[in-house]
Design an enzyme around this catalytic site. Sequence first.
Site, mmCIF file in Angstrom:
data_model
loop_
_atom_site.group_PDB
_atom_site.id
_atom_site.type_symbol
_atom_site.label_atom_id
_atom_site.label_comp_id
_atom_site.label_asym_id
_atom_site.label_seq_id
_atom_site.Cartn_x
_atom_site.Cartn_y
_atom_site.Cartn_z
ATOM 1 N N ASP A 1 -13.296 20.675 -23.551
ATOM 2 C CA ASP A 1 -12.246 20.857 -24.063
ATOM 3 C C ASP A 1 -11.172 19.703 -23.685
ATOM 4 O OD1 ASP A 1 -12.742 22.872 -25.570
ATOM 5 O OD2 ASP A 1 -12.041 24.438 -24.336
ATOM 6 N N TYR B 1 -20.975 23.308 -13.385
ATOM 7 C CA TYR B 1 -19.300 22.881 -13.354
ATOM 8 C C TYR B 1 -18.505 23.229 -12.111
ATOM 9 C CZ TYR B 1 -18.858 22.362 -18.593
ATOM 10 O OH TYR B 1 -19.048 21.853 -19.690
#
Length: 248
Positions: free
Chosen positions: A52, A110
């Site tokens: 993103d 992540y």
Amino acid sequence: MRNLLLEISYDGSRYHGWQVQKNAVTVQEVFQDAVEKLFGERLDIKGCSRTDSGVHANAYFVSFKTDKNIDNEKIVMALNTYLPKDIAVLNCREVNDDFHPRYCTVSKEYVYKLYNGKIRDPFLNNYAFHYRYPINAGYLNDEAKAFLGTHDFRGFCSSRSDVEDTVRTVYNFEVYRESETVYFKVEADGFLYNMVRIMVGTLLFVNEGKIKSGELKSVIDSGERSRAGKTAPPQGLYLNKVNYNSDN
């Protein structure tokens, strides 16, 4: 025809994510521009994930095919000359013709960074989420184990996602502190849109007592987005590792 796999890292602060968009600058577009300068043509660049706006990558993999016989080390050095300072090529290797950096992925990891100092650090504004309330990292680490295993994570997905299969398997989730920075590290076979950021936001609800100890499993099982926490801001999120099987 060679199929090249490149590992890169980037600071996502000034980019609108990875994927090319019509009216915004993205990492893929800038990377394609650099590749075109080196190889003399607009090659089809494939990426391992759709990060993103504002999200960073410690390790991100891209591939493209070429018939040019440029040495791998020279490709690394040349692309780093053409790329802006916030994107770097770490290495380059040749892989099987059918290899795809996204579809051949076994798991991804992540890391979300949260700065837990009472006063915000202006130098971390684009690289960590400032959260000034006290955090018991050990407590959140224990509570985060509810995410482990295979679950339907439809309640941990943005409403803008059109993915039909929302079942994912989480292999590991750790929460730990280093000085005033709290890290949320999660590895899974795949992630839904905003899934990690919603996980972090939900654990912050646990920290604040809005979700009681032991209740997180029922929140996951409910599949209701309204029962999970807020979506944490993007600047604290980093794609940290991409794992492929030994054949790849």
